[in-house]
Every structure is written in C-alpha cells, then in structure tokens.
Design an enzyme around this catalytic site. Structure first.
Site, PDB file in Angstrom:
ATOM      1  N   ASP A  46       0.174   2.190  11.601  1.00 49.61           N
ATOM      2  CA  ASP A  46       0.573   1.686  10.316  1.00 49.61           C
ATOM      3  C   ASP A  46       1.282   0.429  10.676  1.00 49.61           C
ATOM      4  O   ASP A  46       2.171   0.462  11.325  1.00 49.61           O
ATOM      5  CB  ASP A  46       1.011   2.393   9.362  1.00 49.61           C
ATOM      6  N   GLU A  75      -3.159  -1.546  12.124  1.00 50.69           N
ATOM      7  CA  GLU A  75      -3.082  -2.799  11.248  1.00 50.69           C
ATOM      8  C   GLU A  75      -2.398  -4.361  12.033  1.00 50.69           C
ATOM      9  O   GLU A  75      -1.253  -3.985  12.611  1.00 50.69           O
ATOM     10  CB  GLU A  75      -2.344  -2.569  10.075  1.00 50.69           C
TER      11      GLU A  75
END
Length: 387
Positions: A46, A75
């Site tokens: 993340d 990400e």
C-alpha cells in the site's frame, strides 16, 4: 526550540523511514517470515511510493532467494509529500529502477472509467467527446505500459514515458477496494446509459426496473462493465479484479468502505442467479486469458513483435496478436473494443476468422465465422476473432 513534525506521506499522520537500516531490516524480515511461516506467495505494498527504491529492491532480492515466483506489486504513489525526494521512492515513474516489481496503472484505469478526482466524469467507455484524448492511454495499458512504436506517450494521461520495462511490471485494473466499484462508478459517470441494451440484453426482462436487484442498473451499464473488463483481461499487463465484480458488486457508491457495515461491503451472491450471463462472461474471459499465451507474453520485445494496433475511429480500440504470439495455437487474434452506442464497421487484415467473443458471449469453441477484410462490431461490446 525546534518544531518537529512527522512526515505525512501516508496521509495517515506519519510514514515509515524505510531507508533507515533497522526499519529496512524489519520490512525484509517481516516478508520473509510471512513466506516461510504462512506460505504467502505475493505482496501488495500500500502506498509503495512512501518506501525507498533500495528497500523495495532488497525485499525483492530476499524473496527471490526463497522463491522467485513470489509476486510483488504496489501503489506507485504516496498520499502526500514524503521526507525523501520522489526520485528515491517507489513511485510509478521509478519502476524501471525496480526490476520484477509491478505498479498499478492508474493511466489505464482512469482512461477507461474516468478520473479519480471526479466521480461524475466518464472515461473512454462513455465519453464520446473525450475518447480521442483517452484512446492513447488505453492503448498504452493494453501494451503493458512499455515502449511500443504505436503508442504516443505524449498523449497518455499520467505518464509522459513508458514506466514498465517489461509488461509484468504493470497492473491492469479498473477498480479497487478503496475506490468506487466498477458498477458504482459507471452509474455515477454514465447515468445516460440505457436500461435496455441496444442488442442482446444481458438482464432477465423481469428484472428491467429503474433499480435492479442490489442497486445494479441493467442494459448499457452492464455492457460497459463487461467491455471494461475485456480491456483489462486481454491486456499484456497483470490483470487485477476486485472481488465480487463478476457478480456486479456495489458498495452503494461508498469509496473507502473499511469502516462501513456489511450492508455496504457484502457481496450479493444472488446476483449469480440474477445475472448468469455476466458471471459466465467473467468466467470465460479469465479462461480465455489462461488458455492463450498471446494475451500474456511477459516480455516487452515479444509484445513489440506481435502486438499491432489497427486503425480505428476514436470510440474503437483494435489490435492484432500475430504470428502465433507466445507459441499460441491461434495464428492471428484480433481484439476489437467498441465503446460507441452504435455498431461500428472495422477494417481488419483479410482472412477467414472464427468468432470467440461477440455481444457479451465467449466460447473458445467458436460462436460463428466471418470472412473478408471488414467486421461489424456490436455497440458497447468486444469482438474477438482468430484464424
């Protein structure tokens, strides 16, 4: 007195200093523990953009010593300014410095469904006025965000250069957990989509109401949903699908539903019976990709050698996977994505072809035959043919 503040690149009040030796060691030892003790075979980071490049590469190297098949992606951005400069962080633009680590392609996502910053603005799927501008971003996603002679990165929405050295470094997707589900986004950005499909309805006539079960609008919304996933599943990147999308999942428009009740987050399993054609399409689309290596060549040189885009109008993206790409038993495969609300005539290399995807149906055994150098593609749907 010095005023000290935490760096908030995570958007949650602070961020970890991954470049510090003990924090880096903690991260590396943690992933090794999860693999050895719990047999985890993949990791999603993340906000990978808050971690430094060197730490990410050391994580990759440590996992390779255990099992090089373990997949790592994340990400490729942060939620705010970080303590380290962007050129040292695991940002999407720095993926070339992180071999065998992948990043989500917001370029392809937003090209298809519309920008993250505006829920009501449609993308290539439902915006005739913007299709010319967005088409190149979709082509870049189909090619896996690599350098390709037919992709003009000066027209790609968020990347002015290829960010992937190999297509396996690009995650193809159209929605994720901390954003609108695909159906919710289409309802918000394409409210003009008809309740009944132009041709070949995918919904039971008894369900044609203003609000179908589970809040799913039928007809045009379903056609756009399946068209979007066809682009994702036939791209050269690594496809990613949110759980429940094969059942037309809705979160009632909620973006980040981590603190929402089951009434928002639950998957409505009855939709499998309500919309059997939708579930079957997803199932058969996944199987098509699994059975045909042409859709997952894995190497940029092979993509450039075998993937050829065809000339089309702005509402259509078409390409050919030629010469038994990746050792595929099908010599030439043509994929045509038509976002127009009318059928489109598309010029193709002349030949005799077998139809395997047409008007929301997929069958590798064949749905029919076409011959010649033109094909008519149904509205808001995909056509896949081969010879």
């Amino acid at each position: 007195m010095v005023n000290v503040q935490y760096s908030n690149g995570s958007g949650c009040g602070n961020e970890t200093a991954s470049e510090r030796p003990m924090m880096r060691r903690f991260m590396i030892e943690s992933v090794k523990y999860w693999v050895n003790e719990y047999h985890v075979d993949g990791f999603r980071f993340d906000l990978m953009g808050v971690h430094d490049i060197e730490t990410m590469n050391q994580i990759r190297a440590a996992l390779d010593e255990i099992d090089p098949r373990i997949f790592v992606y994340g990400e490729g951005w942060s939620a705010g300014a970080c303590a380290l400069p962007n050129d040292l962080l695991g940002m999407k633009a720095n993926i070339p410095q992180m071999p065998r680590i992948a990043a989500f392609s917001d370029d392809m996502r937003d090209a298809l469904r519309g920008p993250f910053s505006d829920d009501t603005k449609p993308g290539w799927l439902a915006d005739p006025a913007g299709q010319a501008q967005l088409k190149e971003s979709l082509k870049a996603g189909i090619a896996g965000m690599i350098e390709h002679p037919q992709v003009d990165y000066s027209q790609v929405n968020y990347s002015d250069a290829p960010y992937a050295i190999e297509p396996t470094q690009m995650m193809a997707y159209v929605s994720c957990h901390d954003d609108m589900c695909l159906v919710d986004r289409l309802k918000a950005s394409a409210p003009q989509a008809p309740l009944s499909s132009p041709v070949g309805d995918t919904i039971d006539p008894s369900q044609k109401t203003d609000e179908a079960p589970s809040g799913v609008v039928g007809g045009g919304i379903i056609r756009l949903d399946l068209l979007a996933q066809t682009a994702v599943m036939t791209s050269q990147g690594v496809p990613f699908m949110l759980a429940g999308e094969e059942l037309l999942r809705t979160k009632q428009g909620v973006h980040n539903s981590f603190e929402s009740p089951d009434s928002i987050n639950q998957i409505d399993w009855q939709n499998k019976e309500r919309y059997p054609q939708v579930f079957a399409y997803y199932r058969d689309l996944i199987a098509l990709r699994q059975h045909h290596p042409a859709f997952r060549l894995g190497k940029a040189d092979l993509v450039r050698q075998h993937l050829e885009f065809l000339d089309t109008d702005d509402a259509v993206v078409a390409y050919r996977l030629k010469d038994n790409a990746g050792g595929d038993p099908w010599k030439n495969i043509i994929v045509i994505l038509n976002a127009a609300t009318e059928a489109q005539m598309v010029t193709i290399p002349e030949g005799d072809y077998t139809v395997v995807c047409c008007d929301q149906q997929i069958s590798e055994q064949g749905l029919g035959q076409v011959r010649g150098d033109h094909v008519l593609v149904d509205p808001q749907s995909a056509l896949i043919i081969y010879k």
